[in-house]
Scaffold this active site. Sequence first.
Site, short mmCIF file in Angstrom:
data_model
loop_
_atom_site.label_atom_id
_atom_site.label_comp_id
_atom_site.label_asym_id
_atom_site.label_seq_id
_atom_site.Cartn_x
_atom_site.Cartn_y
_atom_site.Cartn_z
N GLY A 298 0.83 -1.21 0.00
CA GLY A 298 0.00 0.00 0.00
C GLY A 298 0.86 1.25 0.00
O GLY A 298 0.48 2.28 0.56
N TYR B 207 -13.55 -3.70 10.51
CA TYR B 207 -12.22 -3.07 10.50
C TYR B 207 -11.51 -3.29 11.84
O TYR B 207 -10.34 -3.69 11.89
CB TYR B 207 -12.39 -1.57 10.19
CG TYR B 207 -11.12 -0.77 10.12
CD1 TYR B 207 -10.36 -0.72 8.96
CD2 TYR B 207 -10.68 -0.03 11.23
CE1 TYR B 207 -9.20 0.03 8.88
CE2 TYR B 207 -9.52 0.72 11.17
CZ TYR B 207 -8.79 0.76 9.99
OH TYR B 207 -7.63 1.51 9.93
N1 LIG Z 1 -5.67 7.13 7.95
C1 LIG Z 1 -5.97 6.80 9.19
O1 LIG Z 1 -6.57 7.58 9.94
C2 LIG Z 1 -5.54 5.46 9.74
C3 LIG Z 1 -5.68 5.24 11.12
C4 LIG Z 1 -5.30 4.02 11.65
C5 LIG Z 1 -4.77 3.04 10.83
N2 LIG Z 1 -4.64 3.26 9.49
C6 LIG Z 1 -4.10 2.18 8.67
O2 LIG Z 1 -2.98 2.63 7.96
C7 LIG Z 1 -2.86 1.91 6.73
C8 LIG Z 1 -2.74 2.89 5.57
O3 LIG Z 1 -3.90 3.70 5.57
P1 LIG Z 1 -4.00 5.06 4.73
O4 LIG Z 1 -4.84 5.97 5.54
O5 LIG Z 1 -2.67 5.49 4.25
O6 LIG Z 1 -4.91 4.54 3.52
P2 LIG Z 1 -4.91 4.91 1.96
O7 LIG Z 1 -6.25 4.49 1.48
O8 LIG Z 1 -4.46 6.31 1.73
O9 LIG Z 1 -3.79 3.94 1.39
C9 LIG Z 1 -3.95 2.55 1.37
C10 LIG Z 1 -3.16 1.99 0.19
O10 LIG Z 1 -3.34 0.56 0.20
C11 LIG Z 1 -3.63 0.14 -1.14
N3 LIG Z 1 -4.42 -1.09 -1.09
C12 LIG Z 1 -5.69 -1.24 -0.65
N4 LIG Z 1 -6.08 -2.50 -0.80
C13 LIG Z 1 -5.04 -3.18 -1.36
C14 LIG Z 1 -4.85 -4.53 -1.77
N5 LIG Z 1 -5.82 -5.44 -1.65
N6 LIG Z 1 -3.66 -4.87 -2.30
C15 LIG Z 1 -2.68 -3.95 -2.45
N7 LIG Z 1 -2.80 -2.65 -2.07
C16 LIG Z 1 -3.98 -2.28 -1.55
C17 LIG Z 1 -4.40 1.30 -1.75
O11 LIG Z 1 -4.37 1.26 -3.16
C18 LIG Z 1 -3.67 2.50 -1.17
O12 LIG Z 1 -2.58 2.90 -1.98
C19 LIG Z 1 -4.09 1.00 6.65
O13 LIG Z 1 -3.76 -0.29 7.09
C20 LIG Z 1 -5.05 1.67 7.62
O14 LIG Z 1 -5.99 0.76 8.14
C21 LIG Z 1 -5.01 4.46 8.92
#
Ligand SMILES: NC(=O)c1ccc[n+]([C@@H]2O[C@H](COP(=O)([O-])OP(=O)(O)OC[C@H]3O[C@@H](n4cnc5c(N)ncnc54)[C@H](O)[C@@H]3O)[C@@H](O)[C@H]2O)c1
Length: 247
Positions: free
Chosen positions: A12, A155
């Site tokens: 990701g 989630y």
């Molecule tokens: N943004 C927040 O507030 C937050 C808070 C807690 C945890 N997280 C976690 O942090 C991580 C990143 O989140 P983010 O906010 O940067 O999200 P985002 O949506 O900006 O980025 C996620 C990336 O993962 C890729 N992705 C999704 N499904 C995929 C798959 N099946 N195979 C390959 N790539 C895939 C997407 O294309 C994207 O580039 C996640 O695990 C999320 O649960 C985010």
Amino acid sequence: MNLENKTAIVTGGISGIGAAISLELARCGANVAIIDLKPDEEAAEILEQLTETGCTAIFIRSDISDFAASIQAVQFVVDTYGQVDILVNNAGINRDGVIWKMTEEQWDDVIRVNLKGYFNFIRAVSPIFREQQSGKIVNITSINGIRGKFGQSNYSASKAGIIGLTKSVAKELGKYNVNVNAIAPGLIETEMMRNTDESVRTAALEEIVLKRLGQPEDIANVAAFLCSALAQHITGEVIKVDGGQYI
Ligand SMILES: NC(=O)c1ccc[n+]([C@@H]2O[C@H](COP(=O)([O-])OP(=O)(O)OC[C@H]3O[C@@H](n4cnc5c(N)ncnc54)[C@H](O)[C@@H]3O)[C@@H](O)[C@H]2O)c1
């Protein structure tokens, strides 16, 4: 932090937290392989930023929930760089809904990507790390995996599962000199957050004691630390990076 001569896989890694982690690892000297579902054109910008740091970077378009493709992706990284030293499991999705309305598809999608996807990559690198007697695994979970969240049972369950996965694998790989840790972000300003309701953002800001929304770089700094020699005696930990949102 010095990660020279290390090769890192970041799932990701095209957007949000994953892009910031990729960039920070590259700044520390690592070569970076990004795994993401997005098309090649969307990878171009981050690949350019990565190579500007002087590292080499590759993009593998792959779905982390596909077991066979994940094994192949890791093999491709090994064939390209001759090694893999760091895995950052970061790719994740949300499909929110209250439990009495949640569809089987919403449940399955989130568990398949967020939990099975993490297993797939750990399964792929662990024989390599075991053999070479070294390695770093960082799993991105969430404070919602610790405390639960209204409307996010799927989630939160996936993120709680990642914590159990992290601790178990830390116990299994410890004697092979492999550190396995998790980072639990609070609300971080990314595309994922922008897809959530404005009220979620407002409520989060009220909870965050530092009174600022977290940035992807806040997570990237801790990830780089956990991947470095400075964190050599830390394993099985879940580090909250949330501006005090959880307390
Ligand atoms: N943004 C927040 O507030 C937050 C808070 C807690 C945890 N997280 C976690 O942090 C991580 C990143 O989140 P983010 O906010 O940067 O999200 P985002 O949506 O900006 O980025 C996620 C990336 O993962 C890729 N992705 C999704 N499904 C995929 C798959 N099946 N195979 C390959 N790539 C895939 C997407 O294309 C994207 O580039 C996640 O695990 C999320 O649960 C985010």
